[in-house]
Scaffold this motif. Structure first.
Motif, PDB file in Angstrom:
ATOM      1  N   UNK A   2      -0.161  -0.357   6.908  1.00  0.00           N
ATOM      2  CA  UNK A   2       1.121  -0.466   6.234  1.00  0.00           C
ATOM      3  C   UNK A   2       0.971  -0.205   4.737  1.00  0.00           C
ATOM      4  N   UNK A   3      -0.136  -0.645   4.156  1.00  0.00           N
ATOM      5  CA  UNK A   3      -0.358  -0.396   2.721  1.00  0.00           C
ATOM      6  C   UNK A   3      -0.335   1.097   2.409  1.00  0.00           C
ATOM      7  N   UNK A   4      -0.958   1.881   3.267  1.00  0.00           N
ATOM      8  CA  UNK A   4      -0.978   3.337   3.060  1.00  0.00           C
ATOM      9  C   UNK A   4       0.432   3.922   3.152  1.00  0.00           C
ATOM     10  N   UNK A  27       8.241  -3.469  -6.296  1.00  0.00           N
ATOM     11  CA  UNK A  27       8.311  -4.911  -6.050  1.00  0.00           C
ATOM     12  C   UNK A  27       7.458  -5.304  -4.845  1.00  0.00           C
ATOM     13  N   UNK A  28       7.487  -4.469  -3.822  1.00  0.00           N
ATOM     14  CA  UNK A  28       6.675  -4.732  -2.629  1.00  0.00           C
ATOM     15  C   UNK A  28       5.197  -4.746  -3.006  1.00  0.00           C
ATOM     16  N   UNK A  29       4.781  -3.734  -3.758  1.00  0.00           N
ATOM     17  CA  UNK A  29       3.367  -3.646  -4.130  1.00  0.00           C
ATOM     18  C   UNK A  29       2.956  -4.822  -5.015  1.00  0.00           C
ATOM     19  N   UNK A  53       2.719  -7.791   6.453  1.00  0.00           N
ATOM     20  CA  UNK A  53       3.955  -8.086   7.185  1.00  0.00           C
ATOM     21  C   UNK A  53       4.493  -9.449   6.763  1.00  0.00           C
ATOM     22  N   UNK A  54       3.598 -10.411   6.595  1.00  0.00           N
ATOM     23  CA  UNK A  54       4.014 -11.745   6.158  1.00  0.00           C
ATOM     24  C   UNK A  54       4.712 -11.668   4.793  1.00  0.00           C
ATOM     25  N   UNK A  92       9.219  -0.713   6.311  1.00  0.00           N
ATOM     26  CA  UNK A  92       7.786  -0.906   6.491  1.00  0.00           C
ATOM     27  C   UNK A  92       7.451  -2.006   7.492  1.00  0.00           C
ATOM     28  N   UNK A  93       8.459  -2.735   7.947  1.00  0.00           N
ATOM     29  CA  UNK A  93       8.217  -3.791   8.934  1.00  0.00           C
ATOM     30  C   UNK A  93       8.170  -3.199  10.335  1.00  0.00           C
TER      31      UNK A  93
END
Length: 150
Positions: A2-4, A27-29, A53-54, A92-93
């Motif tokens: 997911x990071x990629x 913001x996610x990063x 995911x958390x 991304x979820x």
């Protein structure tokens, strides 16, 4: 990983000039980086995607709460901005389980553990979280587990 996917999406948003998506992905990063810093003092995490995911689920929950408050406060423009962030984060979820799939998973765990009543709710919830945390809203699952055990 997911990071990629998140990194690729940020690059794509930069190239496309999509400021809203780029800001939300930033913001996610930042949230993931903060979680990584917190995790340094804890035991190493075996599944990196579970950690991401958390973080994403927590971000969505916070934004949904903000949307509700903005709507109560008659601030539709702020609610719309939060909703746009939720849409970016949810890309991304992993696909969430439907209510029927959740009920089936609960029944399978209930049968496997031999759960019969409310005294077994903790065991069933723990197993459900261990198996399906990435694809499940645990607050909704709690109500379904209660219904299944009562």
């Amino acid at each position: 990983m997911i990071r990629d996917d998140i990194k690729s999406a940020q690059i794509a948003a930069m190239k496309a000039g999509d400021k809203e998506a780029r800001a939300a992905i930033g913001l996610i990063q930042a949230a993931i980086k903060n979680r990584d810093i917190e995790a340094r003092t804890q035991a190493p995490v075996a599944d990196d995607d579970a950690l991401v995911v958390e973080v994403l689920q927590k971000m969505v929950k916070q934004r949904r709460e903000s949307i509700a408050m903005y709507e109560q406060g008659n601030r539709p423009e702020l609610a719309a901005a939060e909703a746009a962030e939720v849409a970016v984060i949810e890309r991304f979820l992993p696909q969430a389980m439907s209510e029927d799939e959740t009920k089936a998973a609960i029944e399978a765990i209930k049968a496997e553990l031999g759960a019969t009543g409310m005294k077994d709710m903790g065991r069933v919830m723990a197993e459900l979280k261990a198996r399906h945390a990435a694809n499940l809203d645990m607050s909704k699952a709690s109500g379904l587990v209660k219904a299944a055990l009562s």
